[in-house]
Design a protein around this motif. Sequence first.
Motif, mmCIF file in Angstrom:
data_model
loop_
_atom_site.group_PDB
_atom_site.id
_atom_site.type_symbol
_atom_site.label_atom_id
_atom_site.label_comp_id
_atom_site.label_asym_id
_atom_site.label_seq_id
_atom_site.Cartn_x
_atom_site.Cartn_y
_atom_site.Cartn_z
ATOM 1 N N VAL A 137 0.837 -1.202 0.000
ATOM 2 C CA VAL A 137 0.000 0.000 0.000
ATOM 3 C C VAL A 137 0.872 1.254 0.000
ATOM 4 O O VAL A 137 0.599 2.210 -0.719
ATOM 5 C CB VAL A 137 -0.962 -0.018 1.213
ATOM 6 N N ARG A 138 1.940 1.254 0.786
ATOM 7 C CA ARG A 138 2.807 2.434 0.853
ATOM 8 C C ARG A 138 3.482 2.702 -0.489
ATOM 9 O O ARG A 138 3.616 3.846 -0.914
ATOM 10 C CB ARG A 138 3.846 2.250 1.951
ATOM 11 N N SER A 139 3.885 1.650 -1.192
ATOM 12 C CA SER A 139 4.545 1.857 -2.484
ATOM 13 C C SER A 139 3.570 2.399 -3.527
ATOM 14 O O SER A 139 3.991 3.041 -4.484
ATOM 15 C CB SER A 139 5.178 0.565 -2.984
ATOM 16 N N GLU A 140 2.278 2.160 -3.347
ATOM 17 C CA GLU A 140 1.295 2.746 -4.253
ATOM 18 C C GLU A 140 1.326 4.267 -4.165
ATOM 19 O O GLU A 140 1.101 4.957 -5.156
ATOM 20 C CB GLU A 140 -0.110 2.251 -3.899
ATOM 21 N N LEU A 141 1.593 4.776 -2.988
ATOM 22 C CA LEU A 141 1.614 6.221 -2.789
ATOM 23 C C LEU A 141 2.962 6.842 -3.147
ATOM 24 O O LEU A 141 3.025 7.999 -3.546
ATOM 25 C CB LEU A 141 1.261 6.556 -1.338
ATOM 26 N N THR A 142 4.046 6.091 -2.991
ATOM 27 C CA THR A 142 5.374 6.662 -3.189
ATOM 28 C C THR A 142 6.011 6.320 -4.533
ATOM 29 O O THR A 142 6.980 6.951 -4.920
ATOM 30 C CB THR A 142 6.323 6.197 -2.075
ATOM 31 N N HIS A 143 5.518 5.320 -5.254
ATOM 32 C CA HIS A 143 6.159 4.884 -6.494
ATOM 33 C C HIS A 143 5.192 4.933 -7.689
ATOM 34 O O HIS A 143 5.130 3.992 -8.480
ATOM 35 C CB HIS A 143 6.734 3.474 -6.336
ATOM 36 N N HIS A 144 4.459 6.004 -7.817
ATOM 37 C CA HIS A 144 3.614 6.261 -8.985
ATOM 38 C C HIS A 144 2.585 5.166 -9.229
ATOM 39 O O HIS A 144 2.427 4.695 -10.355
ATOM 40 C CB HIS A 144 4.469 6.461 -10.248
ATOM 41 N N GLY A 145 1.877 4.752 -8.191
ATOM 42 C CA GLY A 145 0.882 3.698 -8.317
ATOM 43 C C GLY A 145 -0.267 4.060 -9.235
ATOM 44 O O GLY A 145 -0.658 3.276 -10.096
ATOM 45 N N ASP A 156 -6.446 -5.335 -15.972
ATOM 46 C CA ASP A 156 -6.866 -5.510 -14.585
ATOM 47 C C ASP A 156 -7.417 -4.234 -13.960
ATOM 48 O O ASP A 156 -7.615 -4.179 -12.749
ATOM 49 C CB ASP A 156 -5.715 -6.048 -13.742
ATOM 50 N N VAL A 157 -7.716 -3.223 -14.767
ATOM 51 C CA VAL A 157 -8.198 -1.947 -14.244
ATOM 52 C C VAL A 157 -9.566 -2.100 -13.571
ATOM 53 O O VAL A 157 -9.862 -1.410 -12.604
ATOM 54 C CB VAL A 157 -8.253 -0.890 -15.370
ATOM 55 N N VAL A 158 -10.384 -3.037 -14.046
ATOM 56 C CA VAL A 158 -11.750 -3.150 -13.525
ATOM 57 C C VAL A 158 -11.788 -3.565 -12.055
ATOM 58 O O VAL A 158 -12.730 -3.229 -11.347
ATOM 59 C CB VAL A 158 -12.590 -4.129 -14.362
ATOM 60 N N HIS A 159 -10.784 -4.274 -11.586
ATOM 61 C CA HIS A 159 -10.837 -4.701 -10.177
ATOM 62 C C HIS A 159 -10.046 -3.789 -9.243
ATOM 63 O O HIS A 159 -9.983 -4.048 -8.040
ATOM 64 C CB HIS A 159 -10.402 -6.155 -10.010
ATOM 65 N N HIS A 160 -9.459 -2.727 -9.745
ATOM 66 C CA HIS A 160 -8.688 -1.829 -8.882
ATOM 67 C C HIS A 160 -9.505 -1.220 -7.744
ATOM 68 O O HIS A 160 -8.981 -1.090 -6.637
ATOM 69 C CB HIS A 160 -8.021 -0.730 -9.698
ATOM 70 N N PRO A 161 -10.773 -0.866 -7.934
ATOM 71 C CA PRO A 161 -11.527 -0.363 -6.778
ATOM 72 C C PRO A 161 -11.690 -1.398 -5.664
ATOM 73 O O PRO A 161 -11.850 -1.049 -4.501
ATOM 74 C CB PRO A 161 -12.890 0.006 -7.377
ATOM 75 N N LEU A 162 -11.619 -2.673 -6.014
ATOM 76 C CA LEU A 162 -11.765 -3.719 -5.000
ATOM 77 C C LEU A 162 -10.478 -3.994 -4.226
ATOM 78 O O LEU A 162 -10.527 -4.554 -3.136
ATOM 79 C CB LEU A 162 -12.233 -5.020 -5.655
ATOM 80 N N ASP A 163 -9.334 -3.660 -4.791
ATOM 81 C CA ASP A 163 -8.063 -3.971 -4.143
ATOM 82 C C ASP A 163 -7.956 -3.425 -2.721
ATOM 83 O O ASP A 163 -7.585 -4.174 -1.812
ATOM 84 C CB ASP A 163 -6.888 -3.487 -4.993
ATOM 85 N N PRO A 164 -8.264 -2.158 -2.465
ATOM 86 C CA PRO A 164 -8.175 -1.675 -1.076
ATOM 87 C C PRO A 164 -9.129 -2.417 -0.139
ATOM 88 O O PRO A 164 -8.798 -2.672 1.015
ATOM 89 C CB PRO A 164 -8.546 -0.194 -1.171
ATOM 90 N N VAL A 165 -10.293 -2.776 -0.663
ATOM 91 C CA VAL A 165 -11.263 -3.506 0.167
ATOM 92 C C VAL A 165 -10.716 -4.885 0.517
ATOM 93 O O VAL A 165 -10.779 -5.327 1.673
ATOM 94 C CB VAL A 165 -12.619 -3.628 -0.570
ATOM 95 N N ILE A 166 -10.170 -5.579 -0.464
ATOM 96 C CA ILE A 166 -9.649 -6.929 -0.240
ATOM 97 C C ILE A 166 -8.475 -6.903 0.736
ATOM 98 O O ILE A 166 -8.328 -7.773 1.592
ATOM 99 C CB ILE A 166 -9.241 -7.581 -1.578
#
Length: 189
Positions: A137-145, A156-166
């Motif tokens: 999660v931290r690398s998403e914020l610091t490495h151009h996620g 895989d763009v369609v499931h990106h909203p689910l990733d934080p939930v999972i």
Amino acid sequence: MAYTPDKPKLPESVDELRARIPGWGADLDPKDRPSVPQEVFDPDFSGAHWEFPERQPERWPRERSIEHKFLTPVFGTSCPPRGLSGAIRRYSYAKYSEGRAAHWLLLLAADRVDAVESALRSFATLRPDNPITQTGVRSELTHHGLRSRVGQNRTDVVHHPLDPVIVAAPWILGAGLAYTIIRRMARAR
């Protein structure tokens, strides 16, 4: 029988197979086989130095598919089944064939239970798991996620909203459960 140098017998005769499967046995004639000049068939020589491989010692009862007569001569020992996940795995192997979906669904459920057990077990150590750094999660914020996801034609763009939930849901549910238990214990006193 598997694991021996003996060639298994065909379930049907050669003539039955040739009648049922078009083209079966097309390479039986030595004139049609390109490997014939080099090929040497010796039924007594299989290349193995054993008639049956030496069996690995079984330190604990291992899972064995109900299709097989016995456990394979060599098997993995890195993850011995333990806890509830081990009980689910043992039940899956004892009850269902590998050809049944229930067998594999139980094994998937056992993997999820094992992940939860491992996370709970980490809290009993001096260095528990850190979900922020170990899930990325931290690398998403610091490495151009976000930039790596938008405008890249990724499938895989369609499931990106689910990733934080999972990723976060199990931790939030666990924290809520711990809070509820501690609160009830405090009220009971």
